[in-house]
Design a protein around this motif. Sequence first.
Motif, PDB file in Angstrom:
ATOM      1  N   ALA A 108       4.718  -0.117   0.962  1.00  0.00           N
ATOM      2  CA  ALA A 108       3.359  -0.277   1.397  1.00  0.00           C
ATOM      3  C   ALA A 108       3.035  -0.588   2.953  1.00  0.00           C
ATOM      4  CB  ALA A 108       2.748  -0.601   0.252  1.00  0.00           C
ATOM      5  N   VAL A 109       3.865  -1.765   2.963  1.00  0.00           N
ATOM      6  CA  VAL A 109       3.526  -2.253   4.257  1.00  0.00           C
ATOM      7  C   VAL A 109       3.881  -1.514   5.590  1.00  0.00           C
ATOM      8  CG1 VAL A 109       4.731  -4.289   5.960  1.00  0.00           C
ATOM      9  CG2 VAL A 109       3.767  -4.790   3.730  1.00  0.00           C
ATOM     10  N   VAL A 110       5.311  -0.967   5.369  1.00  0.00           N
ATOM     11  CA  VAL A 110       5.700   0.075   6.417  1.00  0.00           C
ATOM     12  C   VAL A 110       4.686   1.124   6.449  1.00  0.00           C
ATOM     13  CG1 VAL A 110       7.508   1.836   6.859  1.00  0.00           C
ATOM     14  CG2 VAL A 110       7.932  -0.481   6.013  1.00  0.00           C
ATOM     15  N   GLY A 111       4.276   1.827   5.307  1.00  0.00           N
ATOM     16  CA  GLY A 111       3.129   2.726   5.409  1.00  0.00           C
ATOM     17  C   GLY A 111       1.840   2.358   6.156  1.00  0.00           C
ATOM     18  N   ALA A 112       1.349   1.438   5.761  1.00  0.00           N
ATOM     19  CA  ALA A 112       0.152   0.795   6.585  1.00  0.00           C
ATOM     20  C   ALA A 112       0.384   0.536   7.909  1.00  0.00           C
ATOM     21  CB  ALA A 112      -0.180  -0.256   5.796  1.00  0.00           C
ATOM     22  N   MET A 113       1.594   0.070   8.294  1.00  0.00           N
ATOM     23  CA  MET A 113       1.973  -0.010   9.758  1.00  0.00           C
ATOM     24  C   MET A 113       1.719   1.398  10.663  1.00  0.00           C
ATOM     25  SD  MET A 113       4.757  -3.168   9.513  1.00  0.00           S
ATOM     26  CE  MET A 113       4.759  -3.426  11.309  1.00  0.00           C
ATOM     27  N   GLU A 114       2.357   2.139   9.630  1.00  0.00           N
ATOM     28  CA  GLU A 114       2.274   3.577  10.439  1.00  0.00           C
ATOM     29  C   GLU A 114       1.009   4.079  10.423  1.00  0.00           C
ATOM     30  OE1 GLU A 114       3.876   6.961  12.137  1.00  0.00           O
ATOM     31  OE2 GLU A 114       4.899   5.062  11.565  1.00  0.00           O
ATOM     32  N   ALA A 115       0.087   3.726   9.569  1.00  0.00           N
ATOM     33  CA  ALA A 115      -1.242   4.216   9.309  1.00  0.00           C
ATOM     34  C   ALA A 115      -1.933   3.646  10.553  1.00  0.00           C
ATOM     35  CB  ALA A 115      -1.699   4.102   8.166  1.00  0.00           C
ATOM     36  N   PHE A 116      -1.693   2.598  10.736  1.00  0.00           N
ATOM     37  CA  PHE A 116      -2.409   1.723  11.716  1.00  0.00           C
ATOM     38  C   PHE A 116      -2.214   2.192  13.228  1.00  0.00           C
ATOM     39  CE2 PHE A 116      -2.324  -1.684  14.919  1.00  0.00           C
ATOM     40  CZ  PHE A 116      -3.414  -2.164  15.005  1.00  0.00           C
ATOM     41  N   ARG A 117      -1.119   2.788  13.455  1.00  0.00           N
ATOM     42  CA  ARG A 117      -0.850   3.582  14.834  1.00  0.00           C
ATOM     43  C   ARG A 117      -1.725   4.716  15.255  1.00  0.00           C
ATOM     44  NH1 ARG A 117       4.192   5.459  16.557  1.00  0.00           N
ATOM     45  NH2 ARG A 117       3.964   6.946  14.838  1.00  0.00           N
ATOM     46  N   THR A 118      -2.201   5.420  14.119  1.00  0.00           N
ATOM     47  CA  THR A 118      -2.945   6.571  14.185  1.00  0.00           C
ATOM     48  C   THR A 118      -4.431   6.227  13.967  1.00  0.00           C
ATOM     49  OG1 THR A 118      -2.532   7.305  11.943  1.00  0.00           O
ATOM     50  CG2 THR A 118      -1.083   8.024  13.763  1.00  0.00           C
ATOM     51  N   SER A 119      -4.777   4.973  13.628  1.00  0.00           N
ATOM     52  CA  SER A 119      -6.251   4.805  13.304  1.00  0.00           C
ATOM     53  C   SER A 119      -7.099   4.057  14.446  1.00  0.00           C
ATOM     54  CB  SER A 119      -6.284   4.112  11.976  1.00  0.00           C
ATOM     55  OG  SER A 119      -5.642   2.746  11.952  1.00  0.00           O
ATOM     56  N   GLU A 120      -8.404   4.120  14.079  1.00  0.00           N
ATOM     57  CA  GLU A 120      -9.214   3.714  15.328  1.00  0.00           C
ATOM     58  C   GLU A 120     -10.211   2.769  14.543  1.00  0.00           C
ATOM     59  OE1 GLU A 120     -10.889   6.757  17.422  1.00  0.00           O
ATOM     60  OE2 GLU A 120      -8.755   7.168  18.195  1.00  0.00           O
ATOM     61  N   GLY A 121     -10.775   1.564  15.070  1.00  0.00           N
ATOM     62  CA  GLY A 121     -11.858   0.796  14.895  1.00  0.00           C
ATOM     63  C   GLY A 121     -11.662   0.206  13.477  1.00  0.00           C
ATOM     64  N   ASP A 122     -12.749   0.244  12.623  1.00  0.00           N
ATOM     65  CA  ASP A 122     -12.661  -0.296  11.228  1.00  0.00           C
ATOM     66  C   ASP A 122     -11.417  -0.055  10.369  1.00  0.00           C
ATOM     67  OD1 ASP A 122     -15.005  -1.588  11.889  1.00  0.00           O
ATOM     68  OD2 ASP A 122     -16.144  -0.346  10.924  1.00  0.00           O
ATOM     69  N   THR A 123     -10.954   1.153  10.459  1.00  0.00           N
ATOM     70  CA  THR A 123      -9.815   1.634   9.959  1.00  0.00           C
ATOM     71  C   THR A 123      -8.631   0.908  10.178  1.00  0.00           C
ATOM     72  OG1 THR A 123     -10.526   3.680   9.814  1.00  0.00           O
ATOM     73  CG2 THR A 123      -8.437   3.719   9.194  1.00  0.00           C
ATOM     74  N   GLN A 124      -8.435   0.464  11.478  1.00  0.00           N
ATOM     75  CA  GLN A 124      -7.374  -0.531  12.004  1.00  0.00           C
ATOM     76  C   GLN A 124      -7.380  -1.911  11.188  1.00  0.00           C
ATOM     77  OE1 GLN A 124      -7.418  -0.416  16.299  1.00  0.00           O
ATOM     78  NE2 GLN A 124      -5.575   1.027  16.278  1.00  0.00           N
ATOM     79  N   LEU A 125      -8.699  -2.440  10.996  1.00  0.00           N
ATOM     80  CA  LEU A 125      -8.801  -3.636  10.362  1.00  0.00           C
ATOM     81  C   LEU A 125      -8.468  -3.646   9.063  1.00  0.00           C
ATOM     82  CD1 LEU A 125      -9.962  -6.619  10.457  1.00  0.00           C
ATOM     83  CD2 LEU A 125     -12.120  -5.765  10.047  1.00  0.00           C
ATOM     84  N   ALA A 126      -8.824  -2.521   8.472  1.00  0.00           N
ATOM     85  CA  ALA A 126      -8.477  -2.328   7.055  1.00  0.00           C
ATOM     86  C   ALA A 126      -6.816  -2.164   6.758  1.00  0.00           C
ATOM     87  CB  ALA A 126      -9.158  -1.153   6.443  1.00  0.00           C
ATOM     88  N   ASN A 127      -6.232  -1.609   7.749  1.00  0.00           N
ATOM     89  CA  ASN A 127      -4.870  -1.451   7.701  1.00  0.00           C
ATOM     90  C   ASN A 127      -4.087  -2.967   7.960  1.00  0.00           C
ATOM     91  OD1 ASN A 127      -4.644   1.363   7.009  1.00  0.00           O
ATOM     92  ND2 ASN A 127      -4.893   1.886   9.183  1.00  0.00           N
ATOM     93  N   VAL A 128      -4.778  -3.416   8.712  1.00  0.00           N
ATOM     94  CA  VAL A 128      -4.235  -4.954   9.003  1.00  0.00           C
ATOM     95  C   VAL A 128      -4.165  -5.860   7.623  1.00  0.00           C
ATOM     96  CG1 VAL A 128      -4.399  -7.104  10.225  1.00  0.00           C
ATOM     97  CG2 VAL A 128      -4.457  -4.945  11.473  1.00  0.00           C
TER      98      VAL A 128
END
Length: 129
Positions: A38-58
């Motif tokens: 799940a950590v690896v998946g969230a880190m991968e999703a962080f690269r392609t997200s913007e704004g509030d979605t990045q905060l949610a991924n962090v």
Amino acid sequence: MDNPLAEHFKRIGFRKWYERQLLSSHAHMVLAFLSVIAVVGAMEAFRTSEGDTQLANVLFVVLCAAIGAWAMRRYAFLLMRAEQAANQASCPDCGDYGRFHVVGHRPRLQEIDVRCSRCSRGWIFSTQP
């Protein structure tokens, strides 16, 4: 009875207790492995997200890392406790493994008095970590 380990041994026996400890510890190991995924998946999703979605991924990375760390700690604790108990479960005289009954306990010393079901030899089972 003040000693939960002695209570478990009396109620379900050593062998069932040991089996449950191993199953529980390995379930925690699986949880830790899934947390890493799940950590690896969230880190991968962080690269392609913007704004509030990045905060949610962090936040998701931090949460999954905390769950994974807790699960690994719990895995190690349960496994070490089970192995420490297993090392004391053989009768010193006849060598019969895991077949004993609790005859008493010493809460202050964290010890359980056990007696072999086969030859009736008694020994002290330490519950200290």
